[in-house]
Design a protein around this motif. Structure first.
Motif, PDB file in Angstrom:
ATOM      1  N   LEU A   1      35.350 -39.715   9.046  1.00 32.47           N
ATOM      2  CA  LEU A   1      36.485 -40.505   9.551  1.00 32.47           C
ATOM      3  C   LEU A   1      37.512 -40.715   8.450  1.00 32.47           C
ATOM      4  N   THR A   2      38.785 -40.806   8.842  1.00 28.37           N
ATOM      5  CA  THR A   2      39.855 -41.047   7.862  1.00 28.37           C
ATOM      6  C   THR A   2      40.759 -42.177   8.332  1.00 28.37           C
TER       7      THR A   2
ATOM      8  N   SER B   1      33.217 -43.398  -1.796  1.00 26.86           N
ATOM      9  CA  SER B   1      34.179 -43.101  -0.733  1.00 26.86           C
ATOM     10  C   SER B   1      35.390 -42.305  -1.193  1.00 26.86           C
ATOM     11  N   SER B   2      35.501 -42.064  -2.508  1.00 29.68           N
ATOM     12  CA  SER B   2      36.747 -41.455  -2.995  1.00 29.68           C
ATOM     13  C   SER B   2      36.519 -40.392  -4.057  1.00 29.68           C
ATOM     14  N   GLY B   3      37.540 -39.581  -4.234  1.00 28.79           N
ATOM     15  CA  GLY B   3      37.504 -38.525  -5.242  1.00 28.79           C
ATOM     16  C   GLY B   3      37.354 -39.064  -6.655  1.00 28.79           C
ATOM     17  N   VAL B   4      38.047 -40.150  -6.971  1.00 30.28           N
ATOM     18  CA  VAL B   4      37.971 -40.668  -8.345  1.00 30.28           C
ATOM     19  C   VAL B   4      36.581 -41.185  -8.692  1.00 30.28           C
TER      20      VAL B   4
ATOM     21  N   SER C   1      41.486 -50.474  -2.525  1.00 28.16           N
ATOM     22  CA  SER C   1      41.887 -49.109  -2.877  1.00 28.16           C
ATOM     23  C   SER C   1      40.779 -48.352  -3.598  1.00 28.16           C
ATOM     24  N   ALA C   2      40.955 -47.043  -3.677  1.00 30.52           N
ATOM     25  CA  ALA C   2      40.020 -46.198  -4.425  1.00 30.52           C
ATOM     26  C   ALA C   2      39.964 -46.639  -5.893  1.00 30.52           C
TER      27      ALA C   2
ATOM     28  N   LYS D   1      42.416 -37.785   3.744  1.00 26.71           N
ATOM     29  CA  LYS D   1      41.760 -36.477   3.878  1.00 26.71           C
ATOM     30  C   LYS D   1      41.354 -35.880   2.527  1.00 26.71           C
ATOM     31  N   SER D   2      42.185 -36.100   1.503  1.00 20.84           N
ATOM     32  CA  SER D   2      41.881 -35.529   0.181  1.00 20.84           C
ATOM     33  C   SER D   2      40.588 -36.133  -0.379  1.00 20.84           C
ATOM     34  N   ASP D   3      40.363 -37.419  -0.127  1.00 20.17           N
ATOM     35  CA  ASP D   3      39.111 -38.043  -0.578  1.00 20.17           C
ATOM     36  C   ASP D   3      37.919 -37.470   0.177  1.00 20.17           C
ATOM     37  N   VAL D   4      38.089 -37.306   1.477  1.00 21.12           N
ATOM     38  CA  VAL D   4      37.007 -36.741   2.289  1.00 21.12           C
ATOM     39  C   VAL D   4      36.631 -35.348   1.766  1.00 21.12           C
TER      40      VAL D   4
END
Ligand code: NCD
Ligand code: ZN
Ligand code: ZN
Length: 382
Positions: free
Chosen positions: A208-209, A174-177, A146-147, A229-232
């Motif tokens: 890619l998601t 790879s992630s927003g956090v 996980s993120a 998508k939110s992370d992208v």
């Protein structure tokens, strides 16, 4: 950031095929990772790899050396490598540094060497893996890794980099956090000097998601995994405000046969060195980015972060490594055109506008629509 698989896994890739894919993708220099078989964790292994690769590459190349639980003293004797690669979470291969005190030792003892981390927390991953052990759908990969697991490791690495002032490079965010944590770090530590912490994003995390598991299954099993998508969206924003420094491929080929195994057995990684520049040129044509930014993320900043002399710019006194792109050329990405030994791509079927049409390495034309019989690649020493 590539995995050209030699020594030990030449059935997946070798320098002939890997560097052919690179020049066809407009790439002129690669930094190769140490998770080989045997892993590159000693002076002897590094020197052997140097001999093996010399004269066999169409692109310039540099090498990372891998950290283990007990090779810090050994690495002090090694010369000319790009940086120390530390796997904080287990990925493809056996390299892993999951003990906090070993990790700290590397940060403490190598303040002037680039430390490149695969930042996913191993305890976090193992805990989640237990919960999913009865399932076999490849989409669990993004839940297991996980993120939050990536965030945990990024936080630990940043904490140490702050304590010892390291040149830390976080691989494949790879992630927003994660990017939010790096953003805060860069803002808090911005001085008149350059912040010594950098990070990279891969094209697969930008384009890619998790939706793709339904179509490609284990073929898009990769570490860190694809995200929502939110992370992208957060990654694109982080490129825009320069929280993310560079775009790097993490070209990690595995055969179709291996990818066809059960989820738990299939190895992680996707090829990408031939498609990274066309994907970014296409993004330029769609107005997602401008060409100057592509040059910054894929040429200028990589050369700066890794202190590659005479690289990253087209200027007097610089090496003549460059690629010519036709921004109007439209082509579909096809498995048949992939020069990686594994012969497949997660971008199959995508129509992209903007392709490299000529690549020069050290002034030598190595690609003009077909790959030339020129092995002009030289080792970059650090
Ligand atoms: C890489 C590989 O296959 O060597 N796999 C991956 O999923 N990215 C290893 C790595 O870079 O973590
Ligand atoms: Zn990695
Ligand atoms: Zn990698």
């Amino acid at each position: 950031h590539v995995h050209f698989r030699a020594p030990g896994q030449e059935y997946k890739e070798d320098w002939n095929t890997g560097s052919a894919a690179a020049v066809a993708g407009g790439v002129t220099t690669v930094l190769d990772m140490p998770n080989n078989n045997p892993p590159i964790v000693s002076v002897k292994a590094l020197e052997k790899k140097r001999k093996l690769v010399a004269g066999t590459s169409r692109v310039n190349f540099g090498f990372f050396i891998g950290a283990t639980s007990d090779n810090a003293e050994e690495i002090k004797k090694a010369k000319g490598f790009a940086g120390i690669k530390i796997y904080m979470g287990a990925s493809t291969g056996d390299l892993l540094v999951d003990k906090r005190d070993t990790l700290e030792k590397f940060f403490k003892e190598f303040p002037e060497t680039v430390i490149a981390v695969h930042a996913e927390d191993n305890v976090c991953i193992n805990q989640a893996a237990g919960q999913y052990k009865r399932l076999h759908d490849p989409e669990i990969h993004s839940k297991i890794r996980s993120a939050e697991c990536a965030y945990e490791a990024v936080r630990a690495a940043l904490h140490l980099a702050k304590k010892y002032g390291n040149r830390l490079h976080v691989c494949h965010v790879s992630s927003g956090v994660e990017v939010e944590e790096i953003r805060k770090f860069k803002i808090a530590n911005a001085t008149e000097h350059d912040v010594r912490v950098s990070c990279e994003v891969t094209p697969h995390h930008l384009f890619l998601t998790t939706d793709l598991y339904g179509v490609m299954g284990n073929f898009v099993k990769v570490n860190p995994p694809l995200r929502e998508k939110s992370d992208v969206a957060a990654l694109w924003k982080a490129l825009e405000d320069r929280t993310i420094d560079i775009i790097a491929t993490d070209h990690a080929p595995h055969t179709r046969e291996e990818k066809g195994e059960d989820y738990w057995k299939a190895p992680s990684g996707v090829p990408g060195v031939q498609t990274s520049l066309p994907l970014m040129c296409d993004a330029v044509n769609r107005g997602e980015m401008n060409l100057t930014e592509v040059v910054k993320y894929m040429c200028v900043r990589p050369a700066e972060i890794f202190s590659m002399k005479r690289k990253g710019k087209i200027e007097k006194g610089y090496d003549a490594d460059f690629t010519v792109v036709d921004m109007d050329l439209m082509k579909e990405v096809r498995d048949e055109d992939q020069l990686t030994k594994v012969g497949w791509t997660p971008y199959k079927g995508k129509k992209l506008k903007g392709w490299p049409v000529m690549t020069f390495v050290g002034g030598v034309l190595v690609y003009d629509g077909t790959v030339k019989d020129e092995f002009a690649g030289r080792e970059v020493r650090f």
